[in-house]
Scaffold this active site. Structure first.
Site, PDB file in Angstrom:
ATOM      1  N   GLU A 178       0.871  -1.174   0.000  1.00 55.53           N
ATOM      2  CA  GLU A 178       0.000   0.000   0.000  1.00 55.53           C
ATOM      3  C   GLU A 178       0.912   1.229   0.000  1.00 55.53           C
ATOM      4  O   GLU A 178       1.805   1.333   0.845  1.00 55.53           O
ATOM      5  CB  GLU A 178      -0.898   0.007   1.231  1.00 55.53           C
ATOM      6  CG  GLU A 178      -1.877   1.171   1.241  1.00 55.53           C
ATOM      7  CD  GLU A 178      -2.788   1.158   2.470  1.00 55.53           C
ATOM      8  OE1 GLU A 178      -3.569   2.105   2.620  1.00 55.53           O
ATOM      9  OE2 GLU A 178      -2.703   0.213   3.269  1.00 55.53           O
ATOM     10  N   ARG A 208       6.014 -13.220   9.216  1.00 53.96           N
ATOM     11  CA  ARG A 208       6.669 -11.971   8.869  1.00 53.96           C
ATOM     12  C   ARG A 208       8.015 -11.861   9.570  1.00 53.96           C
ATOM     13  O   ARG A 208       8.307 -12.599  10.523  1.00 53.96           O
ATOM     14  CB  ARG A 208       5.795 -10.778   9.264  1.00 53.96           C
ATOM     15  CG  ARG A 208       5.493 -10.727  10.751  1.00 53.96           C
ATOM     16  CD  ARG A 208       4.675  -9.504  11.108  1.00 53.96           C
ATOM     17  NE  ARG A 208       5.468  -8.288  11.003  1.00 53.96           N
ATOM     18  CZ  ARG A 208       4.960  -7.066  11.172  1.00 53.96           C
ATOM     19  NH1 ARG A 208       3.678  -6.914  11.409  1.00 53.96           N
ATOM     20  NH2 ARG A 208       5.749  -6.012  11.077  1.00 53.96           N
ATOM     21  N   LYS A 218       4.810   0.606   9.688  1.00 49.62           N
ATOM     22  CA  LYS A 218       4.832   1.837   8.902  1.00 49.62           C
ATOM     23  C   LYS A 218       4.132   2.971   9.639  1.00 49.62           C
ATOM     24  O   LYS A 218       4.523   4.128   9.530  1.00 49.62           O
ATOM     25  CB  LYS A 218       4.170   1.603   7.544  1.00 49.62           C
ATOM     26  CG  LYS A 218       5.099   1.038   6.500  1.00 49.62           C
ATOM     27  CD  LYS A 218       4.551   1.198   5.102  1.00 49.62           C
ATOM     28  CE  LYS A 218       3.330   0.382   4.850  1.00 49.62           C
ATOM     29  NZ  LYS A 218       2.906   0.435   3.440  1.00 49.62           N
TER      30      LYS A 218
END
Length: 446
Positions: A50, A280, A290
């Site tokens: 994104e 992850r 983020k």
């Protein structure tokens, strides 16, 4: 991972003859190729960021994994921006992500896509789901929707607007698209099961109203698809065979499959992707969010996304980390379905190893002190030229010329006015000689 889970994920069971060193995703693809489900050239992966911030070291693992699998099997790799939230996305982030992915060595050629490329088709498909009775327009606001959703131990409550007829839903969705309602006033929701133990299946939102300028689509839209609705359909449009996500999306997989299956039933889906999840990357003492990294930037705690203290790819590049080192690090830590935290030492070791093999050697004096040699190199004022290897173990890096004259510079810390007897330091009236333990050893007498 249990045998039943492995079978459900399409992973081979323990009877496989594949080497244990192959990670479970490689084994999944091996099984798909062996069964004839896909040919090697059909393997198609993607990295779907994104554009709401810069990429960090955690993204490097996903990029290397997806691009690496496509390269290993001779397939294709896409870079696709999930630009479905215009209030948080900027062209600056798009440009930085493209540059970072290429710097890392992930080749996507001309396969650069955007979710906004598919807004028209996603909207048409949403209309078809409404016609089939699989979606409805809901008037509940966000707080009311959370209240109706229930908890992990209690079922949800159906929206009072769930029973609207197809005609009314089509008309309301048309008005939503035309901008007749304000932000958040209505949503389009999938009609699934409010008593499902998986909260993601309790009538999730497909479209929200947002009167915001989109950095690519402009002001064409005021309804934007949710990630859960758009994700699987984007994969299907692009022909993605293995949609690889991190573990936080594991509970979203049933919803991913539900949307794909409903569209397949309507003969609308061009291909049928499958989602797989891996753990992850978590690094010790490292912020991997983020949202939190954005706060560090906007609140002025760092100089920007490329501050060398930041774990972003831009920050790591300024710190001197190489793409080869990051790829080697991602290869070393492997791919599993078990959450864990990797010590930062693993990353630093990968960087040191690569730089040790490739970096030219240089001598530097950080706190210089000029010294005049006496008797000096008195060659008529001409300095002697020495040839030094740029790398003692890598002749391919060549040599360099260094001029040696009567004036040299040494570290200021190597000079001490009152140096202890056994401490090798320059001092007034003293001399420094080669330490005994570095001199060539004399052959011992028999």
């Amino acid at each position: 991972m249990a045998k039943e889970d492995a079978a459900a994920d399409g992973a081979p069971d323990e009877s496989t003859d594949k080497p244990a060193s192959r990670n479970f995703l490689q084994q999944v693809i091996d099984a798909d190729l062996a069964s004839g489900k896909y040919a090697a050239a059909d393997i198609h992966t993607r990295f779907p960021p994104e554009p709401n911030g810069y990429l960090h070291i955690g993204h490097a693992k996903s990029i290397c994994l997806n691009a690496g699998l496509a390269s290993e099997f001779g397939g294709r790799f896409n870079l696709r921006f999930d630009d479905t939230n215009p209030t948080r996305e900027e062209q600056e982030y798009v440009d930085a992500i493209i540059d970072d992915v290429r710097w890392l060595g992930a080749e996507f050629d001309d396969r650069l896509f955007y979710a906004s490329d598919y807004f028209e088709r996603l909207h048409r498909w949403a209309v078809e789901l409404i016609k089939a009775g699989h979606a409805f327009v809901c008037d509940l606001d966000g707080e009311q929707m959370r209240h109706h959703r229930g908890t992990l131990t209690e079922p949800g409550t159906e929206s009072p607007f769930r029973g609207r007829g197809v005609g009314e839903n089509l008309d309301l969705f048309k008005q939503m698209t035309a901008g007749a309602f304000g932000d958040g006033e209505k949503t389009l929701r999938a009609k699934i099961d409010m008593s499902s133990p998986n909260i993601n299946l309790r009538d999730p939102v497909m479209y929200r109203i947002k009167h915001a300028h989109h950095q690519r689509a402009g002001d064409r839209w005021c309804v934007y698809p949710s990630y859960d609705w758009a994700h699987g359909q984007e994969d299907a449009i692009e022909g993605i065979t293995h949609s690889i996500c991190t573990l936080e999306f594991e509970n979203h997989r049933p919803l991913y499959d539900w949307f794909c299956d409903r569209l397949a039933d309507l003969d609308l889906l061009p291909s049928r992707p499958r989602q797989y999840e891996f753990a992850r990357l978590n690094l010790t003492y490292t912020v991997m969010s983020k949202r939190k990294l954005l706060r560090l930037v906007t609140e002025g705690h760092v100089a920007g996304w490329d501050d060398p203290r930041m774990p972003t790819l831009r920050g790591l590049r300024r710190r001197g980390y190489t793409a080869e080192a990051l790829r080697a690090f991602c290869e070393r830590i492997g791919v599993t379905k078990v959450d864990s935290t990797i010590d930062m030492l693993w990353l630093e070791d990968a960087v040191r190893e690569h730089l040790n093999e490739t970096a030219p050697r240089r001598m530097a004096v950080l706190r210089p002190l000029k010294v005049v040699l006496s008797p000096g190199a008195d060659n008529g004022g001409v300095a002697k030229t020495c040839q030094l290897d740029n790398h003692p173990q890598n002749p391919g890096l060549g040599q360099r010329s260094v001029a040696l004259g009567a004036e040299v510079y040494i570290e200021r810390d190597d000079v001490m006015e009152d140096a202890p007897h056994k401490l090798l330091r320059q001092k007034p009236g003293g001399s420094v000689q080669q330490p005994r333990w570095t001199r060539p050893c004399r052959r011992q007498r028999r």
